[in-house]
Write a protein that holds these residues in place. Structure first.
Motif, short mmCIF file in Angstrom:
data_model
loop_
_atom_site.label_atom_id
_atom_site.label_comp_id
_atom_site.label_asym_id
_atom_site.label_seq_id
_atom_site.Cartn_x
_atom_site.Cartn_y
_atom_site.Cartn_z
N LEU A 1 -4.39 -6.74 3.13
CA LEU A 1 -5.71 -6.58 3.74
C LEU A 1 -6.85 -6.51 2.72
N ARG A 2 -6.74 -5.60 1.76
CA ARG A 2 -7.87 -5.42 0.83
C ARG A 2 -7.91 -6.56 -0.19
N ALA A 3 -6.75 -7.14 -0.54
CA ALA A 3 -6.73 -8.31 -1.42
C ALA A 3 -7.46 -9.46 -0.74
N PRO B 1 5.09 17.77 -2.41
CA PRO B 1 5.29 17.57 -3.85
C PRO B 1 4.26 16.62 -4.46
N LYS B 2 3.63 15.83 -3.60
CA LYS B 2 2.68 14.82 -4.06
C LYS B 2 1.69 14.63 -2.90
N ILE B 3 0.48 14.26 -3.22
CA ILE B 3 -0.50 14.08 -2.14
C ILE B 3 -0.21 12.79 -1.39
N SER B 4 0.02 12.91 -0.10
CA SER B 4 0.28 11.73 0.72
C SER B 4 -0.54 11.81 2.00
N LYS C 1 -10.42 2.30 11.00
CA LYS C 1 -9.01 1.97 11.32
C LYS C 1 -8.10 3.12 10.93
N ASN C 2 -8.28 3.62 9.70
CA ASN C 2 -7.32 4.61 9.19
C ASN C 2 -7.54 6.01 9.75
N ALA C 3 -8.66 6.23 10.48
CA ALA C 3 -8.79 7.48 11.24
C ALA C 3 -8.24 7.26 12.65
N ASN D 1 -3.97 4.49 -9.52
CA ASN D 1 -3.11 5.68 -9.55
C ASN D 1 -2.37 5.95 -8.25
N ILE D 2 -2.57 5.11 -7.23
CA ILE D 2 -1.93 5.41 -5.93
C ILE D 2 -0.75 4.47 -5.66
N PHE D 3 -0.97 3.16 -5.76
CA PHE D 3 0.11 2.21 -5.44
C PHE D 3 0.42 1.32 -6.64
N GLU D 4 1.69 1.31 -7.03
CA GLU D 4 2.10 0.66 -8.28
C GLU D 4 1.83 -0.84 -8.34
N ILE E 1 -6.76 15.18 1.66
CA ILE E 1 -7.96 15.65 2.38
C ILE E 1 -8.96 14.51 2.56
N GLU E 2 -8.42 13.30 2.73
CA GLU E 2 -9.30 12.15 2.97
C GLU E 2 -10.14 12.42 4.23
N PRO E 3 -11.33 11.85 4.31
CA PRO E 3 -12.18 12.06 5.49
C PRO E 3 -11.46 11.73 6.81
N PRO F 1 7.83 4.70 -0.06
CA PRO F 1 8.90 5.46 0.59
C PRO F 1 8.38 6.43 1.66
N ILE F 2 9.30 7.07 2.40
CA ILE F 2 8.90 8.02 3.45
C ILE F 2 9.54 9.39 3.21
N ASP F 3 10.05 9.58 1.98
CA ASP F 3 10.77 10.83 1.68
C ASP F 3 9.92 12.08 1.90
N ILE F 4 8.63 12.01 1.58
CA ILE F 4 7.79 13.22 1.71
C ILE F 4 7.65 13.60 3.20
N HIS F 5 7.49 12.61 4.06
CA HIS F 5 7.43 12.86 5.51
C HIS F 5 8.73 13.56 5.95
N LEU F 6 9.86 12.94 5.56
CA LEU F 6 11.14 13.39 6.11
C LEU F 6 11.52 14.77 5.56
C1 EPZ Z 1 -2.72 5.54 3.70
O1 EPZ Z 1 -1.42 5.01 3.48
C2 EPZ Z 1 -3.60 4.42 4.19
N1 EPZ Z 1 -3.04 3.90 5.43
C3 EPZ Z 1 -3.69 3.33 3.14
O2 EPZ Z 1 -4.59 2.34 3.59
C4 EPZ Z 1 -4.24 3.95 1.84
O3 EPZ Z 1 -4.23 2.97 0.83
C5 EPZ Z 1 -3.38 5.13 1.43
O4 EPZ Z 1 -3.27 6.09 2.51
C6 EPZ Z 1 -3.92 5.87 0.21
O5 EPZ Z 1 -5.23 6.30 0.45
C7 EPZ Z 1 -3.40 4.44 6.58
O6 EPZ Z 1 -4.17 5.39 6.64
C8 EPZ Z 1 -2.83 3.86 7.82
P1 EPZ Z 1 0.14 7.70 1.03
P2 EPZ Z 1 -0.16 5.97 3.27
O7 EPZ Z 1 1.28 8.32 1.78
O8 EPZ Z 1 -0.34 7.17 4.12
C9 EPZ Z 1 3.69 7.69 -2.18
C10 EPZ Z 1 -5.35 0.11 3.91
O9 EPZ Z 1 -5.59 -0.87 3.13
N2 EPZ Z 1 4.55 8.25 -1.12
O10 EPZ Z 1 -1.05 8.55 0.76
O11 EPZ Z 1 1.05 5.16 3.45
C11 EPZ Z 1 3.24 6.26 -1.88
O12 EPZ Z 1 4.23 5.31 -2.22
C12 EPZ Z 1 -4.14 0.98 3.72
O13 EPZ Z 1 -6.05 0.37 4.89
C13 EPZ Z 1 5.84 8.64 -1.43
O14 EPZ Z 1 6.28 8.54 -2.58
O15 EPZ Z 1 -0.34 6.36 1.75
C14 EPZ Z 1 1.98 6.16 -2.69
O16 EPZ Z 1 2.30 5.87 -4.02
C15 EPZ Z 1 -3.10 0.44 2.85
N3 EPZ Z 1 6.62 9.16 -0.43
C16 EPZ Z 1 1.40 7.56 -2.60
O17 EPZ Z 1 2.49 8.42 -2.23
C17 EPZ Z 1 6.17 9.30 0.84
O18 EPZ Z 1 6.92 9.79 1.70
C18 EPZ Z 1 0.28 7.74 -1.58
O19 EPZ Z 1 0.68 7.15 -0.35
C19 EPZ Z 1 4.85 8.91 1.14
C20 EPZ Z 1 4.06 8.39 0.15
#
Ligand code: EPZ
Length: 417
Positions: free
Chosen positions: A370-372, A160-163, A22-24, A326-329, A188-190, A122-127
């Motif tokens: 989903l994962r829960a 600034p952070k891995i996203s 799905k995520n690819a 360490n990824i989602f609070e 660098i996820e697969p 948030p979406i700040d890193i994208h923008l």
């Molecule tokens: C992707 O989400 C996946 N979604 C998620 O899978 C996965 O959990 C996540 O990467 C981490 O591996 C898809 O691929 C569609 P991130 P994404 O940007 O891209 C913070 C699942 O269950 N951040 O790597 O949204 C963010 O809040 C899903 O299939 C900012 O602060 O994740 C998080 O703490 C859920 N600002 C961290 O970075 C930003 O602009 C990593 O998020 C973007 C992210």
């Protein structure tokens, strides 16, 4: 509302074929918007999030057709640049259309995706990164309105952070920008490597120049291509854990075991026997599960998308375990439901303290994401007796034919309306 009934206590045994990722698929589908021609994709999973992305592409003017195993995205008349709230709100991955629309048309209006049950997101890193490619961004009425009338211009950008999502959006956008873009501190996820393989195949000039840096030289045209999406490593990991938690014996096929090495290491540590072949993983679960302390991390670390599932396994561990997220609070929404089934988990900051030696008891349960949702199925498979999992629409977003697959390997599971 649909529910799942699981009668647990049975060891899973047999062979399972893993579906496409799905995520690819999501970023690859978004990237298909770069093209003005036809892109043919194979191995897209039949799950709700992919249907949502295809609906979004159609709303933008792409024509989508399924011919046998191929999904054909025809962008000959794709001209719209607005991604509507009604679709984006269904799935955060929709935000990935921002990069390709901007690259192709120099403008895009995409609803802001907002937070969700696993965190603020948030979406700040994208923008911020897009502004470095010359994009002007305003947020009006919940929409990101982005304009680059002169087109995108290559730049050197360090995240600034891995996203995962920001890396994907920027790689896609830079593929049609004028000049060279260097992105540093990339995820660098697969799935990202699968996206860059796809982009390479459709004619983008793209090269990984170090572990977390990529160089993209913008091209002016995109080729037609056929591409097969990688396997779903999270689905594979989930079934490996299902085998471990039920003391089962499963062969997981259509996988690249190398991509699951962090997870396999943990499964071996807790005592499962894991054998690896070229495209197959064979797991035999053990009765006495050893406790471990683990933490989620960006690839090549342990995937946050498997944290909830591994927690179920560690509840059955012989001692205390900890999981640091360490990824989602907020990605601990499954904890209260697991505790209702007899687990003893407490949360301190971003750490789950798991007491171990839990014999799960069946219960009526409510899924939150989903994962829960899938972690509750795993706990229910381990609990002797009947559990009912409510609100399973989350599950259908990301697991293809889950009941069918689990039934095939001996689970007693059925969908109730
Ligand atoms: C992707 O989400 C996946 N979604 C998620 O899978 C996965 O959990 C996540 O990467 C981490 O591996 C898809 O691929 C569609 P991130 P994404 O940007 O891209 C913070 C699942 O269950 N951040 O790597 O949204 C963010 O809040 C899903 O299939 C900012 O602060 O994740 C998080 O703490 C859920 N600002 C961290 O970075 C930003 O602009 C990593 O998020 C973007 C992210």
């Amino acid at each position: 509302m649909e529910k799942l009934e699981v009668v647990g206590g049975k060891k899973l045994s047999g062979v399972l074929k893993i579906s496409g990722s799905k995520n690819a698929s999501l970023p690859i589908l978004a990237a298909s918007l770069l093209s003005k021609k036809k892109i043919k994709l194979i191995n897209l999973p039949q799950v709700k999030d992919i249907k949502t992305m295809l609906t979004l592409l159609e709303s933008l003017g792409s024509r989508v057709k399924k011919v046998g195993k191929k999904t054909i995205i025809d962008n000959i008349n794709q001209k719209k640049t607005e991604a509507n709230y009604n679709i984006v709100r269904l799935m955060r991955g929709s935000f990935l259309v921002l990069g390709p629309l901007l690259a192709k048309f120099g403008k895009a209006k995409v609803s802001s995706p907002g937070g969700c049950s696993i965190g603020v997101r948030p979406i700040d890193i994208h923008l911020n990164a897009l502004t470095k490619l010359g994009v002007n961004i305003k947020i009006v009425d919940g929409y990101v309105i982005a304009k680059a009338p002169q087109g995108l211009k290559g730049a050197k950008i360090r995240f600034p952070k891995i996203s995962v999502g920001a890396t994907e959006n920027l790689i896609i956008a830079a593929s049609l920008a004028k000049g060279t873009t260097i992105l540093e501190n990339c995820a660098i996820e697969p799935e990202i490597k699968d996206l860059t393989n796809f982009l390479f195949k459709i004619g983008c000039n793209i090269k990984w120049i170090s572990k977390r840096s990529i160089r993209i030289v913008g091209v002016s045209e995109i080729n037609e291509a056929t591409y097969s999406v990688m396997f779903d490593r999270i689905e594979a990991g989930t079934y490996l854990i299902a085998a471990a938690v039920t003391e089962g014996n499963l062969k997981i096929k259509n996988v690249n075991p190398n991509i699951l090495r962090s997870e396999i290491k943990i499964l071996r540590k807790i005592g499962s026997k894991v054998r690896i072949k070229k495209n197959e993983i064979h797991i035999i679960g053990n009765k006495n599960i050893r406790s471990v302390n683990i933490k989620t991390a960006p690839w090549p670390g342990l995937a946050t998308d498997l944290q909830a599932q591994i927690m179920v396994l560690l509840c059955r561990g012989n001692k205390k375990s900890t999981i640091q997220e360490n990824i989602f609070e907020n990605r601990f929404m499954h904890v209260s439901e697991l505790n209702r089934m007899g687990a003893k988990i407490s949360i301190v900051g971003n750490r789950a303290l798991i007491k171990g030696n839990t014999k799960f008891a069946p219960a009526q349960l409510m899924a939150t994401d989903l994962r829960a949702s899938v972690s509750l199925i795993l706990a229910a498979l381990s609990a002797k007796g009947k559990s009912v999992i409510n609100r399973i629409y989350h599950l259908d977003r990301g697991y293809e034919n889950i009941e069918k697959k689990l039934k095939k390997v001996g689970a007693q599971i059925r969908r109730l309306n």
